[in-house]
Scaffold this active site. Structure first.
Site, short mmCIF file in Angstrom:
data_model
loop_
_atom_site.label_atom_id
_atom_site.label_comp_id
_atom_site.label_asym_id
_atom_site.label_seq_id
_atom_site.Cartn_x
_atom_site.Cartn_y
_atom_site.Cartn_z
N ARG A 90 -71.58 -23.22 -27.24
CA ARG A 90 -70.65 -22.71 -26.22
C ARG A 90 -69.31 -23.41 -26.34
O ARG A 90 -68.36 -22.84 -26.89
CB ARG A 90 -71.28 -22.92 -24.84
CG ARG A 90 -70.64 -22.16 -23.72
CD ARG A 90 -71.48 -22.11 -22.47
NE ARG A 90 -71.67 -23.41 -21.84
CZ ARG A 90 -72.34 -23.60 -20.69
NH1 ARG A 90 -72.88 -22.56 -20.06
NH2 ARG A 90 -72.47 -24.79 -20.16
N TYR A 116 -79.35 7.89 0.79
CA TYR A 116 -78.68 8.72 -0.22
C TYR A 116 -79.72 9.31 -1.18
O TYR A 116 -80.68 8.64 -1.56
CB TYR A 116 -77.69 7.88 -1.02
CG TYR A 116 -76.44 7.53 -0.24
CD1 TYR A 116 -75.57 8.54 0.20
CD2 TYR A 116 -76.14 6.21 0.05
CE1 TYR A 116 -74.42 8.22 0.91
CE2 TYR A 116 -74.99 5.87 0.75
CZ TYR A 116 -74.13 6.89 1.18
OH TYR A 116 -73.01 6.57 1.89
N ASP A 169 -73.49 -1.12 2.63
CA ASP A 169 -73.44 -2.05 3.76
C ASP A 169 -74.73 -2.13 4.55
O ASP A 169 -74.84 -2.93 5.46
CB ASP A 169 -72.34 -1.59 4.74
CG ASP A 169 -71.10 -1.15 4.01
OD1 ASP A 169 -70.53 -1.99 3.29
OD2 ASP A 169 -70.74 0.04 4.10
C1 LIG Z 1 -73.85 -25.47 -14.83
C2 LIG Z 1 -73.92 -26.67 -15.66
C3 LIG Z 1 -74.80 -27.71 -15.34
C4 LIG Z 1 -75.83 -27.59 -14.25
O1 LIG Z 1 -77.00 -26.98 -14.77
P1 LIG Z 1 -78.33 -26.93 -13.91
O2 LIG Z 1 -79.32 -26.30 -14.83
O3 LIG Z 1 -78.03 -26.11 -12.72
O4 LIG Z 1 -78.63 -28.33 -13.57
C5 LIG Z 1 -74.74 -28.87 -16.07
N1 LIG Z 1 -73.87 -28.99 -17.09
C6 LIG Z 1 -73.03 -28.02 -17.45
C7 LIG Z 1 -72.09 -28.23 -18.59
C8 LIG Z 1 -73.02 -26.82 -16.76
O5 LIG Z 1 -72.18 -25.85 -17.12
#
Ligand SMILES: *Cc1c(COP(=O)(O)O)cnc(C)c1O
Length: 380
Positions: free
Chosen positions: A138, A268, A316
């Site tokens: 990432r 609906y 809603d």
């Molecule tokens: C969102 C995130 C977390 C938290 O992850 P959890 O699984 O909710 O503990 C930790 N580190 C990074 C880089 C994140 O983006």
């Protein structure tokens, strides 16, 4: 100003539960390890300011967010704690980050150069955490050479300082540790090439903090999903070191009750047809509140019993089958417990073919978050 909420659809947030989850986490951490409370995405939909306040009171020392806007929102309410922006920091945000003492993530030498040119008039050095991509794919440097290049470019810059280094695990919530260990090994190799150890090394998300080796806690852990009382996966749920307390409860109330005759249609598309004479209730919650149309058929709790949502969910409102006539105003629990029955985030997640993380995040801002008496916040 305290805002009055007229519509009975509300999310109740148990800040005490959040504090208990943090306190229990701290008991399994080594004494020097800091808790980074992850309050991104409006604290997973729970309300970032209230959750951050509760987390700091319970012993978290650092707050983490995903976007510049979230960082500024938190800083406007909390003057002193470290705030780490975990997501990519747009160069344009750099002067604001320095000014507001927001720690930002770095992984690119070109970014360092561009950021430096924006910091020439800054008296406060910009604090950085270097991100290592050990396998998440990432953000982050992907080789030791790239890490050293970023490290050295920051060292040469006047207006910046390296405060930390971190990585993120892709499979910490799974039983198979092979990929996880590969990530650990690469992160360790990266730490070994650094000329000097930064103040804060952190790697563990919730799953790793709860179920992996304590030496991977390093200087801090990033506590997200289980701060909110939710397990990161079914696997982790089965081996939790302490019970988690969910903090998010979704409730509404009947606004209309009527008897249908056999053959009467509902909603609906006139899709639901009463198979027999029956009672029907209308709830003021719909897909614009985050109760997605795919949740048609999902059960809710009334008077301690499970009853289904019938017909298509509207923007809603939605309709539920009732076992008998109830009064207008009768409480209906969409997420939470009544009597012996519990409807969990996981039940919604299964119905929606997703994970529990997504459920509180998808409840929209139209649903007010109501906090317990012990921590009072004026709704904004
Ligand atoms: C969102 C995130 C977390 C938290 O992850 P959890 O699984 O909710 O503990 C930790 N580190 C990074 C880089 C994140 O983006």
């Amino acid at each position: 100003m305290t805002q009055q909420h007229f519509r009975p659809t509300k999310a109740f947030i148990d800040l005490q539960a959040i504090q208990n989850n943090i306190q229990n986490l701290k008991k399994i951490l080594q004494p020097h390890v800091q808790v980074i409370a992850v309050v991104k995405a409006n604290a997973y939909g729970h309300g970032d300011v209230a959750v951050a306040q509760a987390a700091l009171e319970a012993g978290a020392t650092i707050l983490a967010v995903a976007t510049p806007e979230e960082a500024l929102h938190i800083r406007a309410h909390f003057a002193t704690p470290d705030i780490v922006l975990l997501g990519a920091c747009p160069v344009a945000f750099v002067p604001f980050a320095a000014e507001q003492r927001i720690t930002v993530t770095v992984f690119d030498t070109e970014w360092v150069q561009q950021a430096t040119s924006l910091l020439t008039h800054s008296t406060i050095p910009l604090r950085l955490h270097i991100k290592v991509d050990s396998g998440m794919g990432r953000l982050g440097v992907r080789t030791e050479e790239a890490l050293l290049a970023v490290y050295q470019s920051i060292e040469m810059a006047q207006s910046m300082e390296i405060d930390g280094i971190f990585t993120h695990f892709a499979t910490a919530d799974e039983e198979n540790v092979q990929y996880f260990e590969q990530q650990v090994q690469f992160f360790e190799r990266c730490l070994a090439v650094l000329p000097k150890k930064p103040r804060l090394i952190h790697a563990s998300n919730t799953a790793a903090a709860l179920v992996k080796q304590t030496d991977l806690q390093y200087d801090a852990v990033r506590f997200g999903i289980s701060m909110y009382g939710l397990a990161p996966s079914a696997y982790v749920n089965d081996i939790l070191p302490f019970p988690l307390k969910p903090a998010f409860y979704l409730e509404s109330a009947l606004v209309h009750v009527k008897e249908l005759h056999t053959g009467d249609a509902v909603g609906y598309g006139a899709e639901f047809i009463a198979p027999t004479n029956m009672w029907l209730g209308t709830l003021p919650i719909g897909y614009a509140d985050g109760m997605l149309r795919k949740l048609s058929g999902q059960e809710v709790l009334i008077d301690g019993q499970r009853v289904p949502i019938v017909g298509r969910i509207c923007m809603d409102q939605c309709m539920i089958a009732l076992p008998k006539a109830y009064a207008i105003g009768e409480k209906v629990t969409l997420i939470g417990g009544q009597g012996q029955e519990i409807i969990s985030m996981e039940e919604w997640a299964t119905k929606l073919d997703t994970i529990n993380y997504e459920i509180p995040c998808m409840i929209t801002q139209r649903v007010p978050r109501i906090y317990g008496e012990h921590v009072c916040f004026d709704a904004e």
